[in-house]
Design a protein around this motif. Structure first.
Motif, PDB file in Angstrom:
ATOM      1  N   TRP A  18      -4.082 -61.934   9.326  1.00  0.00           N
ATOM      2  CA  TRP A  18      -4.442 -62.619   8.076  1.00  0.00           C
ATOM      3  C   TRP A  18      -6.065 -62.673   8.117  1.00  0.00           C
ATOM      4  N   GLN A  69       8.084 -66.427  -1.538  1.00  0.00           N
ATOM      5  CA  GLN A  69       7.404 -67.711  -0.694  1.00  0.00           C
ATOM      6  C   GLN A  69       5.902 -67.307  -1.439  1.00  0.00           C
ATOM      7  N   TYR A  71       1.773 -68.493  -0.442  1.00  0.00           N
ATOM      8  CA  TYR A  71       0.823 -68.760   0.961  1.00  0.00           C
ATOM      9  C   TYR A  71      -0.429 -69.262   0.283  1.00  0.00           C
ATOM     10  N   LYS A  98       3.447 -59.743   3.396  1.00  0.00           N
ATOM     11  CA  LYS A  98       2.695 -60.781   2.654  1.00  0.00           C
ATOM     12  C   LYS A  98       1.617 -60.052   1.917  1.00  0.00           C
TER      13      LYS A  98
END
Length: 106
Positions: A18, A69, A71, A98
């Protein structure tokens, strides 16, 4: 918003986190059945790099729809962060990764 996305998480190319990467990479992948240029860094994605120009969209298999999902953006310039089904051609299967869209640089 650019059509290019910032992505992170383990992938065939390298381990992406990330956080900002020292040497970002942009490549063309099938994401949720659509060709998209994915970059490991927001700065590169904001530059409008496109790696999918010479690829036929029909090459993308379509993933079974699944709940995604969302984030919080990991870095400034990223938005709409979520899970996506990315085709891993080497493994011959979809992997959940992601990804985030990026805002315009200017």
């Amino acid at each position: 918003m650019k059509a290019v996305a910032f992505f992170c998480g383990p992938f065939v190319l390298s381990a992406m986190l990330w956080s900002a990467q020292a040497s970002a990479v942009c490549e063309c992948y099938c994401v949720d059945g659509v060709l998209r240029t994915l970059c490991t860094g927001v700065d590169e994605a904001q530059q409008g790099v496109t790696q999918c120009l010479d690829r036929a969209a029909s090459l993308c298999p379509v993933a079974n729809p699944a709940a995604s999902q969302t984030y919080d953006p990991p870095v400034e310039g990223a938005e709409n962060c979520r899970d996506a089904k990315v085709w891993d051609a080497a493994a011959g299967e979809f992997k959940t990764r992601k990804i985030c869209d990026v805002t315009d640089a200017g």
